[in-house]
Design a protein around this motif. Structure first.
Motif, mmCIF file in Angstrom:
data_model
loop_
_atom_site.group_PDB
_atom_site.id
_atom_site.type_symbol
_atom_site.label_atom_id
_atom_site.label_comp_id
_atom_site.label_asym_id
_atom_site.label_seq_id
_atom_site.Cartn_x
_atom_site.Cartn_y
_atom_site.Cartn_z
ATOM 1 N N LYS A 56 0.806 -1.003 0.168
ATOM 2 C CA LYS A 56 -0.070 -0.171 0.023
ATOM 3 C C LYS A 56 1.021 1.159 -0.136
ATOM 4 C CE LYS A 56 -3.436 2.481 2.875
ATOM 5 N NZ LYS A 56 -4.168 2.323 4.045
ATOM 6 N N THR A 57 0.800 2.033 -0.936
ATOM 7 C CA THR A 57 1.555 3.358 -0.765
ATOM 8 C C THR A 57 1.171 4.175 0.357
ATOM 9 O OG1 THR A 57 1.587 2.969 -3.278
ATOM 10 C CG2 THR A 57 2.157 5.244 -2.359
ATOM 11 N N LEU A 58 2.237 4.733 0.985
ATOM 12 C CA LEU A 58 2.035 5.661 2.084
ATOM 13 C C LEU A 58 3.043 6.843 1.402
ATOM 14 C CD1 LEU A 58 2.478 3.548 5.117
ATOM 15 C CD2 LEU A 58 0.554 4.120 3.983
ATOM 16 N N SER A 59 2.553 8.256 1.584
ATOM 17 C CA SER A 59 3.125 9.428 1.332
ATOM 18 C C SER A 59 2.652 10.734 2.472
ATOM 19 C CB SER A 59 2.996 9.820 -0.016
ATOM 20 O OG SER A 59 1.439 10.451 -0.285
ATOM 21 N N SER A 60 3.381 11.556 2.308
ATOM 22 C CA SER A 60 2.967 12.638 3.297
ATOM 23 C C SER A 60 1.725 13.216 2.891
ATOM 24 C CB SER A 60 3.939 13.835 3.207
ATOM 25 O OG SER A 60 4.246 14.253 1.777
ATOM 26 N N GLN A 61 1.017 12.808 1.629
ATOM 27 C CA GLN A 61 -0.157 13.415 1.332
ATOM 28 C C GLN A 61 -1.356 12.491 1.515
ATOM 29 O OE1 GLN A 61 2.389 13.907 -0.879
ATOM 30 N NE2 GLN A 61 2.659 16.072 0.365
ATOM 31 N N SER A 62 -0.839 11.025 1.719
ATOM 32 C CA SER A 62 -1.891 9.956 1.629
ATOM 33 C C SER A 62 -2.097 9.604 3.038
ATOM 34 C CB SER A 62 -1.303 8.835 0.930
ATOM 35 O OG SER A 62 -0.211 8.105 1.476
ATOM 36 N N ALA A 63 -3.045 8.711 3.259
ATOM 37 C CA ALA A 63 -3.680 8.181 4.482
ATOM 38 C C ALA A 63 -2.445 7.544 5.207
ATOM 39 C CB ALA A 63 -5.042 7.490 4.508
ATOM 40 N N GLN A 64 -2.584 7.417 6.528
ATOM 41 C CA GLN A 64 -1.815 6.696 7.374
ATOM 42 C C GLN A 64 -2.148 5.169 7.273
ATOM 43 O OE1 GLN A 64 -1.881 8.780 10.982
ATOM 44 N NE2 GLN A 64 -3.685 8.085 11.491
ATOM 45 N N TRP A 65 -1.209 4.308 7.852
ATOM 46 C CA TRP A 65 -1.733 3.052 8.026
ATOM 47 C C TRP A 65 -1.989 2.694 9.710
ATOM 48 C CZ3 TRP A 65 0.350 -1.171 10.927
ATOM 49 C CH2 TRP A 65 -0.275 -2.429 10.600
ATOM 50 N N GLU A 66 -3.204 2.150 10.064
ATOM 51 C CA GLU A 66 -3.487 1.888 11.611
ATOM 52 C C GLU A 66 -4.019 0.589 11.546
ATOM 53 O OE1 GLU A 66 -4.628 5.252 14.084
ATOM 54 O OE2 GLU A 66 -5.602 5.823 12.031
ATOM 55 N N ALA A 67 -3.705 -0.003 12.656
ATOM 56 C CA ALA A 67 -4.348 -1.422 13.162
ATOM 57 C C ALA A 67 -4.504 -1.457 14.506
ATOM 58 C CB ALA A 67 -3.490 -2.543 12.429
ATOM 59 N N GLU A 68 -5.565 -2.401 14.864
ATOM 60 C CA GLU A 68 -5.876 -2.769 16.310
ATOM 61 C C GLU A 68 -5.982 -4.115 16.363
ATOM 62 O OE1 GLU A 68 -9.396 -0.571 17.184
ATOM 63 O OE2 GLU A 68 -8.456 1.552 17.245
ATOM 64 N N PRO A 69 -4.551 -4.915 16.374
ATOM 65 C CA PRO A 69 -4.621 -6.273 16.126
ATOM 66 C C PRO A 69 -5.127 -6.807 17.498
ATOM 67 C CG PRO A 69 -2.482 -5.448 16.353
ATOM 68 C CD PRO A 69 -3.243 -4.232 16.442
ATOM 69 N N ASN A 70 -4.829 -6.291 18.725
ATOM 70 C CA ASN A 70 -5.108 -7.089 20.050
ATOM 71 C C ASN A 70 -4.657 -8.279 20.087
ATOM 72 O OD1 ASN A 70 -6.676 -4.704 21.127
ATOM 73 N ND2 ASN A 70 -8.325 -5.520 19.559
ATOM 74 N N ILE A 71 -3.119 -8.311 20.147
ATOM 75 C CA ILE A 71 -2.336 -9.572 20.217
ATOM 76 C C ILE A 71 -1.812 -9.457 21.612
ATOM 77 C CG2 ILE A 71 -0.721 -10.768 19.235
ATOM 78 C CD1 ILE A 71 -1.064 -9.791 16.519
ATOM 79 N N GLU A 72 -2.062 -10.727 22.403
ATOM 80 C CA GLU A 72 -1.302 -10.956 23.692
ATOM 81 C C GLU A 72 -0.034 -11.926 23.117
ATOM 82 O OE1 GLU A 72 -2.371 -10.217 26.627
ATOM 83 O OE2 GLU A 72 -4.511 -9.334 26.369
ATOM 84 N N GLY A 73 0.751 -11.807 24.096
ATOM 85 C CA GLY A 73 1.889 -12.414 24.039
ATOM 86 C C GLY A 73 2.892 -12.095 23.011
ATOM 87 N N ALA A 74 2.834 -11.132 22.536
ATOM 88 C CA ALA A 74 3.855 -10.748 21.328
ATOM 89 C C ALA A 74 5.301 -10.296 21.837
ATOM 90 C CB ALA A 74 3.302 -9.408 20.657
ATOM 91 N N SER A 75 6.150 -10.990 21.009
ATOM 92 C CA SER A 75 7.631 -10.508 21.947
ATOM 93 C C SER A 75 8.304 -9.612 20.713
ATOM 94 C CB SER A 75 8.300 -12.067 21.805
ATOM 95 O OG SER A 75 8.597 -12.408 20.191
ATOM 96 N N GLU A 76 8.027 -9.564 19.358
ATOM 97 C CA GLU A 76 8.647 -8.355 18.448
ATOM 98 C C GLU A 76 7.781 -8.364 17.353
ATOM 99 O OE1 GLU A 76 12.045 -10.454 15.786
ATOM 100 O OE2 GLU A 76 12.273 -11.055 18.143
ATOM 101 N N ILE A 77 7.832 -7.293 16.601
ATOM 102 C CA ILE A 77 7.256 -7.013 15.302
ATOM 103 C C ILE A 77 8.007 -6.290 14.472
ATOM 104 C CG2 ILE A 77 6.359 -4.615 16.589
ATOM 105 C CD1 ILE A 77 3.837 -4.869 14.611
ATOM 106 N N ALA A 78 7.833 -6.775 13.206
ATOM 107 C CA ALA A 78 8.795 -6.326 11.973
ATOM 108 C C ALA A 78 7.840 -6.014 10.755
ATOM 109 C CB ALA A 78 9.313 -7.671 11.378
ATOM 110 N N PHE A 79 8.107 -4.417 10.511
ATOM 111 C CA PHE A 79 7.534 -3.731 9.565
ATOM 112 C C PHE A 79 8.275 -4.000 8.159
ATOM 113 C CE2 PHE A 79 6.514 -2.046 13.590
ATOM 114 C CZ PHE A 79 5.023 -1.533 13.535
ATOM 115 N N CYS A 80 7.628 -4.107 7.087
ATOM 116 C CA CYS A 80 8.231 -4.222 5.743
ATOM 117 C C CYS A 80 7.899 -3.086 4.910
ATOM 118 C CB CYS A 80 8.046 -5.460 5.276
ATOM 119 S SG CYS A 80 8.248 -6.946 6.193
#
Length: 454
Positions: free
Chosen positions: A343-367
């Protein structure tokens, strides 16, 4: 000023439980000694790239998953001329490489002597024969890490069974097994041998005929004659046949649910090595939904990269957060399988948001895929960070792609995440959340010895 081998650009924040500065220092020292010597010797670019990959990515995997130590012994099967061995041997007290080809072992020993690597030695012998009687070759009975790097795919079914039985023996005695860069037979596209669709799904005889006309490694396939049974099967597997968790299940002494997989194929290092693909996301979703209980996060990418252990240690599963959150994937037309969901993100476009509600997470990697964007990431109750892609480019070795992954250590439930592009534009490819769980404690299997097929 950012410099090559700055892992802090990728493992961001202060919560990581490994010494990033020391990892950078030792990797740079190894690069300046071993890589530079091989470059001066005229080693081909392909081999130099393999060395760089091992120094920058493999070392960090081993360090942060606790596989290293001067009291540990590592054994590598199929070591060749020692490109991988000489890239990581200093992380262990002893490192032994085994290969059948005497000329390659001779070269590996020559390199080790010239670089004064005293904890490293190589054996030209059948690996099963060596590890069935390790003391005869000066190898301890207890192996802490067995390395199978780009080797299983070149073994015949009988050889695979023998080597994986050895791997199970190592795990049963408290050690771990590293499997890296083995092509995944569960995916429709063969990236390793033919660069064609469905090769790994074909039965051996049909795959043999197909490979004669489609294989990219034409210098090997050109010698194929007509199908002649066992000899043809060996030729086929020597050029490479895919691997999956089924190979392990046929040999291991217990169900895979009883083993731990502390590292999976969607970690920060592997995501930086190879961009994520549509076919991998689809396979991960299929396995997670239809084959629960398997180590799906370790067997859903085009290349299998994982660490396997046992005895009730932690394992890592993964959950994918699509760039089209909360939907899994959205397409106006079928995707090109090797491209990344984005999904294209730019200073003019909408941001990306998520509410995953994940328990027990140890790390998260963004690509991400791009070159010049400035990005801000906010993880509720965890971090607020910003970085520029150009700095990531400077911090890692040159790759054939411009995809990047950055990771954060988390110790609280993931309730709200936001990604913004502050300047420029970038393709956001989604995020992978590692979730730790405890595997059941396995009974230690009795020691056993295996046949000598190689």
């Amino acid at each position: 000023m950012y410099k090559l081998f700055d892992q802090s650009q990728f493992f961001r924040g202060s919560k990581w439980d490994f010494d990033i500065a020391r990892a950078n220092k030792t990797a740079l020292e190894k690069y300046q000694s071993f890589y530079s010597a091989m470059e001066l010797s005229g080693l081909p670019p392909y081999d130099l790239d393999r060395i760089t990959t091992a120094i920058f990515y493999l070392r960090t995997m081993l360090i942060r998953h606790g596989m290293i130590g001067q009291d540990k012994t590592a054994v590598e099967i199929g070591c060749g001329t020692g490109n991988k061995s000489l890239s990581i041997n200093d992380l262990f007290g002893r490192y032994i490489g085994i290969d059948l080809l005497k000329d390659q072992i001779h070269e590996a020993n020559r390199r080790a002597r010239s670089l004064r690597q005293e904890n490293l030695f190589f054996v030209a012998e059948n690996a099963v024969r060596v590890l069935n009687n390790p003391s005869a070759f000066g190898i301890p009975d207890e192996i802490d890490l067995l390395v199978l790097y780009a080797v299983i795919e070149h073994l015949t079914p009988t050889e695979r069974a023998d080597v994986l039985a050895l791997a199970d023996d190592v795990i049963g005695r408290g050690g771990h097994v590293l499997i890296m860069e083995s092509p995944n037979r569960l995916l429709p596209f063969d990236s390793h041998t033919t660069e064609a669709h469905f090769f790994n799904w074909l039965p051996d005889r049909l795959a043999f005929e197909f490979a004669k006309t489609e294989a990219k490694r034409s210098e090997i396939v050109a010698e194929f004659d007509s199908w002649s049974g066992e000899r043809s099967t060996e030729q086929l597997y020597r050029i490479g046949r895919g691997v999956s968790f089924h190979d392990l299940e046929q040999v291991f002494s217990s169900d895979l649910v009883d083993y731990s997989f502390p590292m999976h194929s969607f970690c920060c290092e592997t995501l930086n090595m190879e961009p994520i693909q549509h076919q991998e996301i689809n396979l991960l979703g299929y396995l997670s939904r239809n084959v629960p209980g398997k180590p799906n996060a370790s067997f859903a990418r085009a290349w299998i990269d994982t660490i396997i252990g046992g005895h009730g240690s932690e394992t890592s599963d993964v959950r994918y957060l699509s760039p089209f959150w909360p939907l899994w994937l959205v397409h106006e037309e079928p995707p090109i399988f090797w491209q990344s969901p984005s999904k294209t993100l730019s200073s003019q476009s909408a941001q990306w948001e998520a509410e995953p509600n994940i328990e027990g997470a140890s790390e998260i990697a963004f690509c991400f895929t791009g070159e010049t964007a400035e990005i801000a990431i906010e993880i509720k109750d965890c971090t607020s960070d910003r970085f520029e892609l150009v700095n990531l480019t400077k911090a890692r070795p040159t790759r054939w792609h411009n995809s990047f992954s950055v990771a954060y250590k988390v110790d609280k439930p993931l309730t709200h995440i936001r990604v913004r592009c502050l300047s420029g534009s970038v393709q956001f490819n989604g995020a992978f959340v590692s979730v730790k769980s405890q595997r059941p404690t396995r009974r230690r299997p009795p020691a056993f010895r295996h046949s000598e097929s190689r």
